[in-house]
Design a protein around this motif. Structure first.
Motif, PDB file in Angstrom:
ATOM      1  N   ILE A   4       0.859  -1.181   0.000  1.00 55.38           N
ATOM      2  CA  ILE A   4       0.000   0.000   0.000  1.00 55.38           C
ATOM      3  C   ILE A   4       0.896   1.232   0.000  1.00 55.38           C
ATOM      4  CG2 ILE A   4      -1.805   1.233   1.245  1.00 55.38           C
ATOM      5  CD1 ILE A   4      -2.462  -1.518   2.566  1.00 55.38           C
ATOM      6  N   CYS A   5       0.650   2.127  -0.933  1.00 54.32           N
ATOM      7  CA  CYS A   5       1.483   3.310  -1.074  1.00 54.32           C
ATOM      8  C   CYS A   5       0.630   4.457  -1.607  1.00 54.32           C
ATOM      9  CB  CYS A   5       2.651   3.036  -2.028  1.00 54.32           C
ATOM     10  SG  CYS A   5       2.143   2.664  -3.718  1.00 54.32           S
ATOM     11  N   PRO A   6       1.146   5.687  -1.608  1.00 51.45           N
ATOM     12  CA  PRO A   6       0.392   6.786  -2.223  1.00 51.45           C
ATOM     13  C   PRO A   6       0.229   6.544  -3.723  1.00 51.45           C
ATOM     14  CG  PRO A   6       2.199   7.617  -0.875  1.00 51.45           C
ATOM     15  CD  PRO A   6       2.402   6.144  -1.001  1.00 51.45           C
ATOM     16  N   LEU A   7      -0.907   6.933  -4.265  1.00 47.73           N
ATOM     17  CA  LEU A   7      -1.117   6.794  -5.702  1.00 47.73           C
ATOM     18  C   LEU A   7      -0.082   7.602  -6.481  1.00 47.73           C
ATOM     19  CD1 LEU A   7      -4.456   6.426  -7.462  1.00 47.73           C
ATOM     20  CD2 LEU A   7      -2.847   8.033  -8.441  1.00 47.73           C
ATOM     21  N   GLN A   8       0.501   8.592  -5.840  1.00 47.99           N
ATOM     22  CA  GLN A   8       1.588   9.363  -6.448  1.00 47.99           C
ATOM     23  C   GLN A   8       2.724   8.453  -6.904  1.00 47.99           C
ATOM     24  OE1 GLN A   8       4.494  11.292  -3.885  1.00 47.99           O
ATOM     25  NE2 GLN A   8       3.966  13.263  -4.827  1.00 47.99           N
ATOM     26  N   THR A   9       3.035   7.411  -6.114  1.00 50.88           N
ATOM     27  CA  THR A   9       4.093   6.470  -6.478  1.00 50.88           C
ATOM     28  C   THR A   9       3.735   5.717  -7.745  1.00 50.88           C
ATOM     29  OG1 THR A   9       4.723   6.207  -4.156  1.00 50.88           O
ATOM     30  CG2 THR A   9       5.421   4.484  -5.679  1.00 50.88           C
ATOM     31  N   LEU A  10       2.491   5.238  -7.815  1.00 52.91           N
ATOM     32  CA  LEU A  10       2.026   4.555  -9.024  1.00 52.91           C
ATOM     33  C   LEU A  10       2.087   5.489 -10.224  1.00 52.91           C
ATOM     34  CD1 LEU A  10       0.618   2.359 -10.679  1.00 52.91           C
ATOM     35  CD2 LEU A  10      -1.558   3.092  -9.666  1.00 52.91           C
ATOM     36  N   ALA A  11       1.657   6.741 -10.044  1.00 50.06           N
ATOM     37  CA  ALA A  11       1.674   7.701 -11.152  1.00 50.06           C
ATOM     38  C   ALA A  11       3.100   7.951 -11.632  1.00 50.06           C
ATOM     39  CB  ALA A  11       1.025   9.010 -10.712  1.00 50.06           C
ATOM     40  N   PHE A  71       4.253   4.826 -13.482  1.00 49.27           N
ATOM     41  CA  PHE A  71       3.499   4.746 -14.737  1.00 49.27           C
ATOM     42  C   PHE A  71       4.117   5.674 -15.786  1.00 49.27           C
ATOM     43  CE2 PHE A  71       0.143   6.630 -17.383  1.00 49.27           C
ATOM     44  CZ  PHE A  71      -0.445   5.508 -17.937  1.00 49.27           C
ATOM     45  N   THR A  72       4.378   6.917 -15.400  1.00 44.01           N
ATOM     46  CA  THR A  72       4.949   7.892 -16.330  1.00 44.01           C
ATOM     47  C   THR A  72       6.367   7.507 -16.719  1.00 44.01           C
ATOM     48  OG1 THR A  72       3.613   9.602 -15.263  1.00 44.01           O
ATOM     49  CG2 THR A  72       5.409  10.348 -16.673  1.00 44.01           C
ATOM     50  N   THR A  73       7.151   7.084 -15.744  1.00 45.79           N
ATOM     51  CA  THR A  73       8.540   6.712 -16.013  1.00 45.79           C
ATOM     52  C   THR A  73       8.619   5.492 -16.909  1.00 45.79           C
ATOM     53  OG1 THR A  73       9.167   7.586 -13.837  1.00 45.79           O
ATOM     54  CG2 THR A  73      10.745   6.157 -14.940  1.00 45.79           C
ATOM     55  N   LYS A  74       7.721   4.539 -16.686  1.00 49.00           N
ATOM     56  CA  LYS A  74       7.720   3.327 -17.511  1.00 49.00           C
ATOM     57  C   LYS A  74       7.454   3.659 -18.966  1.00 49.00           C
ATOM     58  CE  LYS A  74       7.715  -1.228 -17.931  1.00 49.00           C
ATOM     59  NZ  LYS A  74       8.836  -2.080 -17.510  1.00 49.00           N
ATOM     60  N   LEU A  75       6.506   4.532 -19.224  1.00 50.58           N
ATOM     61  CA  LEU A  75       6.153   4.867 -20.600  1.00 50.58           C
ATOM     62  C   LEU A  75       7.162   5.811 -21.232  1.00 50.58           C
ATOM     63  CD1 LEU A  75       2.286   5.411 -20.330  1.00 50.58           C
ATOM     64  CD2 LEU A  75       3.494   3.372 -21.102  1.00 50.58           C
ATOM     65  N   TYR A  76       7.549   6.840 -20.490  1.00 51.57           N
ATOM     66  CA  TYR A  76       8.314   7.945 -21.082  1.00 51.57           C
ATOM     67  C   TYR A  76       9.804   7.898 -20.763  1.00 51.57           C
ATOM     68  CZ  TYR A  76       9.380  12.796 -22.409  1.00 51.57           C
ATOM     69  OH  TYR A  76       9.913  13.919 -22.986  1.00 51.57           O
ATOM     70  N   GLY A  77      10.170   7.161 -19.711  1.00 45.51           N
ATOM     71  CA  GLY A  77      11.571   7.115 -19.313  1.00 45.51           C
ATOM     72  C   GLY A  77      11.939   8.184 -18.312  1.00 45.51           C
ATOM     73  N   TYR A 127       6.421  14.732 -17.798  1.00 41.03           N
ATOM     74  CA  TYR A 127       6.314  14.833 -19.256  1.00 41.03           C
ATOM     75  C   TYR A 127       6.062  16.280 -19.649  1.00 41.03           C
ATOM     76  CZ  TYR A 127       4.455  14.235 -23.995  1.00 41.03           C
ATOM     77  OH  TYR A 127       4.225  14.335 -25.348  1.00 41.03           O
ATOM     78  N   GLU A 128       7.073  16.882 -20.257  1.00 45.31           N
ATOM     79  CA  GLU A 128       6.951  18.237 -20.809  1.00 45.31           C
ATOM     80  C   GLU A 128       6.365  19.232 -19.808  1.00 45.31           C
ATOM     81  OE1 GLU A 128       8.196  19.190 -23.647  1.00 45.31           O
ATOM     82  OE2 GLU A 128       8.883  17.170 -24.116  1.00 45.31           O
ATOM     83  N   GLY A 129       6.895  19.192 -18.577  1.00 39.14           N
ATOM     84  CA  GLY A 129       6.455  20.142 -17.560  1.00 39.14           C
ATOM     85  C   GLY A 129       5.268  19.690 -16.742  1.00 39.14           C
ATOM     86  N   PHE A 130       4.623  18.598 -17.117  1.00 40.34           N
ATOM     87  CA  PHE A 130       3.486  18.073 -16.363  1.00 40.34           C
ATOM     88  C   PHE A 130       3.993  17.099 -15.301  1.00 40.34           C
ATOM     89  CE2 PHE A 130       1.393  18.707 -20.648  1.00 40.34           C
ATOM     90  CZ  PHE A 130       0.803  19.915 -20.287  1.00 40.34           C
ATOM     91  N   THR A 131       3.365  17.108 -14.135  1.00 35.84           N
ATOM     92  CA  THR A 131       3.732  16.172 -13.081  1.00 35.84           C
ATOM     93  C   THR A 131       3.250  14.765 -13.436  1.00 35.84           C
ATOM     94  OG1 THR A 131       1.675  16.476 -11.854  1.00 35.84           O
ATOM     95  CG2 THR A 131       3.480  18.026 -11.389  1.00 35.84           C
ATOM     96  N   ALA A 132       3.784  13.795 -12.694  1.00 31.71           N
ATOM     97  CA  ALA A 132       3.367  12.413 -12.929  1.00 31.71           C
ATOM     98  C   ALA A 132       1.874  12.241 -12.669  1.00 31.71           C
ATOM     99  CB  ALA A 132       4.175  11.473 -12.036  1.00 31.71           C
TER     100      ALA A 132
END
Length: 749
Positions: free
Chosen positions: A275-282, A285-291, A295-300
């Motif tokens: 169990i963790c903050p959804l922030q960790t999943l986000a 998720f972003t790092t997995k897709l984008y590296g 992404y371009e100034g947007f937070t995860a």
């Protein structure tokens, strides 16, 4: 004696040339051609045998047997080559196709010949394991019954990275039939060759350990050289380049306001069995897709919720990083980033499906891992839209507080769930979606708070403490690694140049410069200490359980060592910054593809992480020696003509020689760990893949430099440095040339 020496190293040179030519020919004519015409030819086998025999005679004539550790080291290679020769003569490899409830007693070798098994095999059951909520296979397992000639039976299972052995025959999962009722198993029968080869690996590891311990080894003598004034710790370096081009963001991409998206990040979620903050999943998720975690100034959180609520906008964003050139060709993209739409043709056909079917059937395709990696990223998005990731609704099971299950909106709920709870779980996210459409962000925040209150009510006994969750949120915001790594590398390079200039000109090192470097060093050390401590609190254990954590710890531990050495060897500060920076760059590589879904088992083996880490240590040390060589050559040709210049060039040679031994041994160990991993995964410990071949070429090239007793040219400092600069070309080809030009199974890396 001279004839034996010249013949030994001439044969080594011929083998290097053959290996280089073979990789070029493979690019033009294919893997099957070079495997048949070169790697399996009697001439190729003859040269390896000649090198072993002549080398052994030369060592005996030189009385190397009196230097038992050095003799053992060289003999271990002869034992390994002998094991390969036994495999070449006696080993049997082939394929076995079997259907459920079918009995088979033969397999087919590479020449199409039928070979008998000393037992019968029955396939009891074949099972494909899919990514949750998707039709894409993640793993496949075969349950077998072996019927021996005496009537006794034996059960066994075969899966990826799980082999089944019986009477010296080993079975590996290779492919399966489209209807899911049959499987293809790779069969390997090589009890003698593998045993001999593994004995050689053991002798090799033992001799390397003893070499560094032995007081009279050449390495220990170099460490005591008066030119460096003090023993140096063996440098550990790792190098990674994160050079992807940035994607261009479309002007019409839609996201939630930053503060609203952050409220989603405050929710608790069941992710990766914790169990963790959804922030960790986000973030993952972003790092997995984008590296990258943004992404371009947007937070995860904005990216995650953007995909959740504005699918039609985000599916056109080029943010899915595709590393492999062959995969990019299949998808029809020019850059390193694809959109979700790029995965489908104009007729809505999945572009990777044909290649994936061939891979599942057991074919070895160029860029196969890159294709599977891209498919995994696509399936993450499918998993996302199936609702499997958003497990934010806890439910008690049988009123036991320790039996709390977490569900997403679309999951099948337990029978004991009340109607109000059922309605809350089923409808809340739909309600949030309606408010997002209406831009009722205050209503969104209120509803998210209701979900969080529900979580605290239903799962209060199993939720992490508020302190732990807050620590994790702070940790997630510390996206420092790449910046800190680059800063360390820049500081290290400039200070390295400065120290080299002082050595070349005969000027003293200014105390102010050393003092500032020490301040930077201890500042970075303090930051890393805090960062590692945060991770320790979050994980609940010492953060040394994976490659990323190991690299962080290595970077942290390098800095105080560099500080305590710098008073005797001032350039150690430069080395400390460079080692720290390069090691952190490797950790960036490790975090650029977090494990959101279970990895393909063949890629999740701990041997793979060790193999990559040790190889990267070697490459980084070779890079250091190349830089050292450039400095020495510059001093020799452009430095001030002083009596001390030759001494400084020789001093740099000793530093490079000190680094050469751990670098070469790391490369050797890495190669053979990779061989063991390949044998466990695929039933063969060497496949003559271009990257394997070029790693071997690099090992042979650098091994010449440690034979200065036999090759007197390497005793000349200037020649040694020029060789180190030229030899680094083989490292560049191994790391970059194979990836972008030659291809092969390692080309995705």
């Amino acid at each position: 004696m001279n004839l034996l020496r010249r013949l030994s190293f001439s044969v080594m040179g011929v083998l290097i040339l053959i290996l280089i030519i073979a990789t070029i020919v493979e690019k033009m004519y294919g893997t099957a051609f070079v495997a048949d015409k070169i790697y399996s030819s009697w001439i190729f086998v003859f040269f390896w045998g000649l090198l072993s025999v002549v080398g052994l005679i030369y060592m005996i004539r030189r009385r190397f047997q009196k230097r038992i550790i050095v003799f053992l080291f060289h003999v271990s290679f002869i034992v390994i080559l002998s094991g390969a020769f036994v495999t070449y003569l006696l080993g049997e490899q082939g394929m076995l196709h079997i259907r459920e409830k079918e009995t088979v007693s033969v397999f087919i070798d590479k020449d199409g010949e039928k070979l008998m098994l000393p037992f019968d095999i029955v396939l009891d059951r074949f099972q494909v394991i899919y990514y949750p909520g998707t039709p894409s296979p993640m793993d496949y397992e075969s349950t077998l019954t072996v019927i021996h000639k005496d009537g006794k039976t034996e059960q066994g299972e075969v899966a990826m990275n799980q082999i089944f052995s019986c009477k010296g025959y080993r079975f590996y999962q290779s492919g399966y039939d489209d209807d899911g009722l049959g499987t293809t198993l790779a069969v390997s029968h090589d009890p003698y060759g593998i045993a001999v080869t593994y004995i050689g690996y053991g002798l090799l590891l033992l001799s390397i350990i003893l070499f560094f311990i032995e007081p009279q080894s050449k390495f220990r003598r170099l460490m005591k050289s008066p030119l460096i004034r003090h023993s140096l710790t063996a440098f550990v370096l790792l190098l990674c380049f994160n050079n992807g081009a940035n994607a261009s963001v479309s002007a019409d991409v839609k996201v939630l306001p930053k503060e609203v998206a952050a409220n989603f990040g405050d929710l608790n979620v069941l992710y990766n069995n914790r169990i963790c903050p959804l922030q960790t999943l986000a973030k993952d998720f972003t790092t997995k897709l984008y590296g990258k975690p943004g992404y371009e100034g947007f937070t995860a959180e904005q990216v995650f919720t953007g995909w959740m609520f504005y699918y039609s906008s985000w599916k056109q964003q080029p943010m899915i990083k595709i590393k492999d050139a062959e995969t990019r060709r299949i998808l029809g993209i020019d850059g390193r980033y694809a959109t979700l739409d790029d995965f489908f043709s104009v007729t809505n056909e999945y572009k990777l499906e044909s290649a994936l079917q061939r891979i599942r059937a057991g074919e070895q395709l160029q860029g196969s891992r890159g294709i599977q990696e891209a498919d995994e990223k696509y399936n993450i998005l499918r998993l996302f839209y199936a609702g499997e990731m958003m497990k934010v609704f806890p439910c008690r099971i049988e009123n036991d507080p320790q039996k709390v299950q977490w569900f997403s909106q679309g999951d099948v709920l337990p029978d004991n769930v009340g109607s109000d709870t059922w309605f809350f779980i089923r409808k809340t996210q739909d309600y949030i979606f309606e408010m997002v459409v209406k831009k009722d962000y205050e209503g969104v925040k209120y509803t998210l708070q209701k979900i969080k209150s529900y979580q605290e009510k239903e799962a209060t006994e199993v939720l992490p403490s508020k302190f732990s969750l807050q620590v994790e949120k702070v940790y997630n915001q510390l996206d420092y690694t790449q910046f800190l790594a680059i800063s360390c590398i820049i500081i290290g390079l400039f200070s390295f140049i400065y120290y080299g200039f002082c050595m070349a000109s005969g000027n003293g090192i200014k105390p102010f410069i050393s003092g500032m470097l020490c301040v930077f060093l201890w500042g970075i050390f303090a930051f890393l200490t805090a960062y590692i401590s945060l991770r320790w609190i979050i994980s609940g254990h010492v953060p040394l359980s994976n490659g990323y954590e190991t690299m962080q710890f290595m970077a942290w531990g390098t800095l105080p060592i560099a500080f305590f050495l710098h008073k005797r060897v001032p350039v150690s500060l430069s080395f400390g910054f460079l080692i720290c920076g390069l090691t952190l760059m490797v950790s960036v590589m490790g975090e650029s593809s977090p494990q959101i879904t279970p990895l393909m088992p063949v890629l999740s083996s701990p041997l793979l992480s060790i193999h990559v880490a040790v190889i990267m240590m070697a490459y980084s040390l070779f890079a250091f020696m190349m830089l050292n060589g450039i400095m020495a050559v510059s001093m020799a040709f452009f430095g001030k003509d002083t009596a001390d210049r030759g001494r400084q060039v020789e001093r740099l040679q000793i530093l490079s020689q000190i680094m050469l031994y751990p670098a070469l041994f790391c490369l050797i160990i890495g190669i053979f760990i990779g061989a063991v991993w390949a044998n466990i995964s695929w039933g063969r410990y060497w496949g003559w893949d271009p990257k394997e071949v070029w790693a071997l070429i690099t090992m042979l090239i650098y091994s010449m430099a440690v034979h200065s007793d036999s090759l007197p040219w390497f005793r000349r400092p200037l020649f040694f440095h020029i060789f180190m600069i030229a030899a680094f070309l083989s490292v560049l080809i191994t790391y970059f040339g194979v990836n972008f030009i030659l291809g092969g199974m390692h080309s995705y890396a």
